[in-house]
Structure formats: C-alpha cells, structure tokens
Design an enzyme around this catalytic site. Structure first.
Site, PDB file in Angstrom:
ATOM      1  CB  VAL A 134      -0.967   0.058   1.203  1.00  0.00           C
ATOM      2  CG1 VAL A 134      -2.083  -1.172   1.011  1.00  0.00           C
ATOM      3  CG2 VAL A 134      -0.207  -0.002   2.353  1.00  0.00           C
ATOM      4  CE1 TYR A 135       3.581   1.492   4.314  1.00  0.00           C
ATOM      5  CE2 TYR A 135       5.768   0.884   4.166  1.00  0.00           C
ATOM      6  CZ  TYR A 135       4.770   1.022   4.803  1.00  0.00           C
ATOM      7  OH  TYR A 135       4.815   0.777   6.119  1.00  0.00           O
ATOM      8  CB  SER A 136       3.811   5.405  -3.076  1.00  0.00           C
ATOM      9  OG  SER A 136       4.207   6.421  -2.195  1.00  0.00           O
ATOM     10  CB  SER A 137      -0.617   2.952  -5.545  1.00  0.00           C
ATOM     11  OG  SER A 137      -1.471   3.533  -4.856  1.00  0.00           O
ATOM     12  N   GLY A 138       2.182   0.723  -4.500  1.00  0.00           N
ATOM     13  CA  GLY A 138       3.239  -0.315  -4.994  1.00  0.00           C
ATOM     14  C   GLY A 138       4.564   0.397  -5.513  1.00  0.00           C
TER      15      GLY A 138
END
Length: 344
Positions: free
Chosen positions: A61-65
């Site tokens: 989930v960190y920056s959507s991958g």
C-alpha cells in the site's frame, strides 16, 4: 551495527532497519512522508548498507506499490546483501479481492509484490492487519504453501491484538504451519500501549517487535517544544489525522525530559528516543525513516552507545501512563504485582 535475533527465529536483523514509506510519494499520506525517486533511494540505501543496516521494510500500500518498485530497482545487483520485509492485507483497490488475507488474495498479492520488488523471494512477509472475515486456518495454510514454495522465508504480522496473534500462534503450532516470528508495532515514548499485553505475549511466545514510528508520528524530532507553534515544515500539518493521538501535556513532558538528556549526552532528541526503544524487552529492530541523507545519518547515531539506568528511569517516568483495565491492577496493586510482575 548490532544485530539481534528476530523473535525466536534464527534470522538476525540489525537493531535499526530502514522504512521505505518515503519512496514514491503518491497519495495524500505518502506524499507528505516523502517522495524519494530511484536515485534518492539508491543513495539512502548505500548509506544504510555502509552502516550495517541491511533490513528494508516496505508494503504494497505504500504509494500504491511504487515503494516496492523503487526499492527493487535500487537494490538491483545487490539483492543478496539485503533483507526485504514487505506487508499485505490492507486495501489496494475497491474490488472484492483487493483487501484481506484470503488464500485468493495472499497468493496474488505475494506474486505481485515479487514482481514489483524484482526478486524471487521475500525475507519477511507481514500481514498488515487482521482479517476478521477469513478463517485463521486458511491464512496460515496459505502462508505454509508460500514458504514451502520458496517465495517467503519468514512470516509475521502488524497491528494485531493479543488474542488475534495468540490464536494464530496456537493454530500454527497445532498444525505445523509457519509461526509468526515478528510483530510490527507502534511503540514510542508517547505511545506505550504495546507494553500492556503485546510485549508480555512477545516475551512468552518469542515474537520480536519491529517498531514503526519510533518518533511518535514525527512528534519527537526535537522540533516540537512547549510554548511554540508547530513548525511550518512539519509533516504533522498534513498527516496528524492518520497518526496515533497524543495528549498534548504528556507530549511536552516527554519532550522536556528528552531535551535534558540530549544536553547531558551531546546527542539529539531523536537519537535519545530511539536509544530508549532499543533498551526495551522484545524489540528486535527499530524502523527508521528518512526523507534525506541528513535525517538518516542523525537516526543512525542512535546506536553505538547506551543511556544510563538513571536516564532510562527519567524517560520512563515522563512517559508513563496508567494502563486500561484489566492491566492497571497488575501495575498498582501489590497482590496482583506479586503474582504477575511487569516485563518493563
């Protein structure tokens, strides 16, 4: 750099690890954390590896991958020198299969993470949250398949309650499935709830703590002081709504104590706060984050020295808070304390 076993496992991890939530900078939360691109990430990783920090923590989930992707590119050609920890379970989209820890989700999420990271194995996979809709047996048996396939080497969790973690450990032992060896937790001088139940569980069951947000969601950087407004450059302006709450007067009491000890030792406030965590039971590694080289080098100065027992006592007193029921009787009533001593 010192190394400790990760819980009761044979894996040794550095006492400081590097969190890559600052890589990518996509979305309102992560853009406020930082926006390191591949070149920036490679430089920060160089500094970490030179200092002996070889564990890098990320999440899908960190920056959507994007964080995983940048970490993978920055580690290209030196994957064997690093340990990669990533997490899954939180929503990656609005679809029915975009969240949770079902067999369907885990199998797909691990393959997607491997692709983004550019590797064929993950050293430590942690479930980012407990999935109350999926039977624990389904979760653990799926992790067993992934470990046996060589895609995962160790498994852990993050942000679990005591009963959720203990039930999972019991079922893993009953069926011979991989046991969780790590619990990634929020723990800081202004957030000591971890000590009430999860720390005793970790001691009893051999689960090592990987500490996230050791500076109390940016409150223990040395920039927040009693009687002064929040600095203009503080990310708290944009991210406080997502972070753990802290009562203001308690925060100031902790900061006052940190500043006194910083002057005594010639160290910075963040270094004192991290050193205190490294003195606590069950802590295997403290995850540090940095938007730039200066922040990283300051955090690296948290190791190689120790606080005195007297300094630790003063920090304990300044940050103490009465536990909630049913924990407080064991802290304040003699009869309870005699049969159930506190681990801290």
């Amino acid at each position: 750099m010192d190394y400790r076993h990760l819980g009761k496992s044979g894996l040794k991890v550095p006492v400081l690890s590097f969190g890559t939530g600052t890589f990518g900078g996509q979305g309102p939360l992560f853009s406020a954390w930082g926006s390191s691109d591949v070149e920036d990430a490679r430089r920060l990783i160089d500094i970490c590896l030179d200092a002996g920090v070889n564990l890098f923590d990320t999440a899908d989930v960190y920056s959507s991958g994007a964080s995983e992707e940048i970490l993978g590119v920055a580690l290209k050609g030196r994957r064997d020198k690093a340990l990669i920890s990533t997490k899954t379970s939180l929503p990656m989209g609005e679809g029915p299969y975009d969240a949770g820890s079902s067999r369907h989700r885990l199998l797909a999420a691990v393959d997607a993470a491997l692709k983004r990271l550019g590797t064929d194995y993950i050293d430590l996979l942690q479930l980012h949250a407990f999935d109350a809709f999926t039977p624990i047996e389904e979760v653990l048996s799926t992790l067993d398949v992934l470990v046996r396939a060589g895609k995962l080497r160790y498994v852990g969790v993050s942000n679990f309650s005591g009963w959720q973690l203990m039930k999972s450990l019991a079922l893993a032992e009953r069926h011979g499935w991989p046991r969780y060896v790590a619990h990634q937790v929020y723990y800081s001088l202004v957030g000591r709830d971890y000590e009430w139940e999860l720390m005793p569980l970790g001691l009893d069951q051999g689960v090592g703590a990987l500490v996230w947000s050791p500076l109390g969601w940016g409150r223990l950087t040395g920039k927040i002081r009693r009687g002064q407004p929040l600095p203009e450059g503080s990310r708290l302006h944009d991210t406080a709504q997502w972070g753990p709450p802290v009562e203001q007067e308690r925060l100031y009491a902790v900061v006052d104590a940190l500043e006194i000890i910083a002057r005594e030792t010639g160290r910075t406030v963040p270094q004192i706060a991290i050193a205190w965590l490294l003195s606590r039971p069950t802590v295997s590694s403290v995850i540090i984050g940095a938007r730039n080289e200066a922040q990283l080098r300051d955090n690296l100065g948290s190791v190689g020295w120790s606080l005195t027992k007297e300094q630790i006592r003063r920090l304990d007193e300044a940050s103490a808070v009465m536990p909630a029921y049913p924990y407080y009787p064991y802290r304040i009533q003699e009869g309870f304390a005699r049969i159930n001593p506190s681990p801290v």
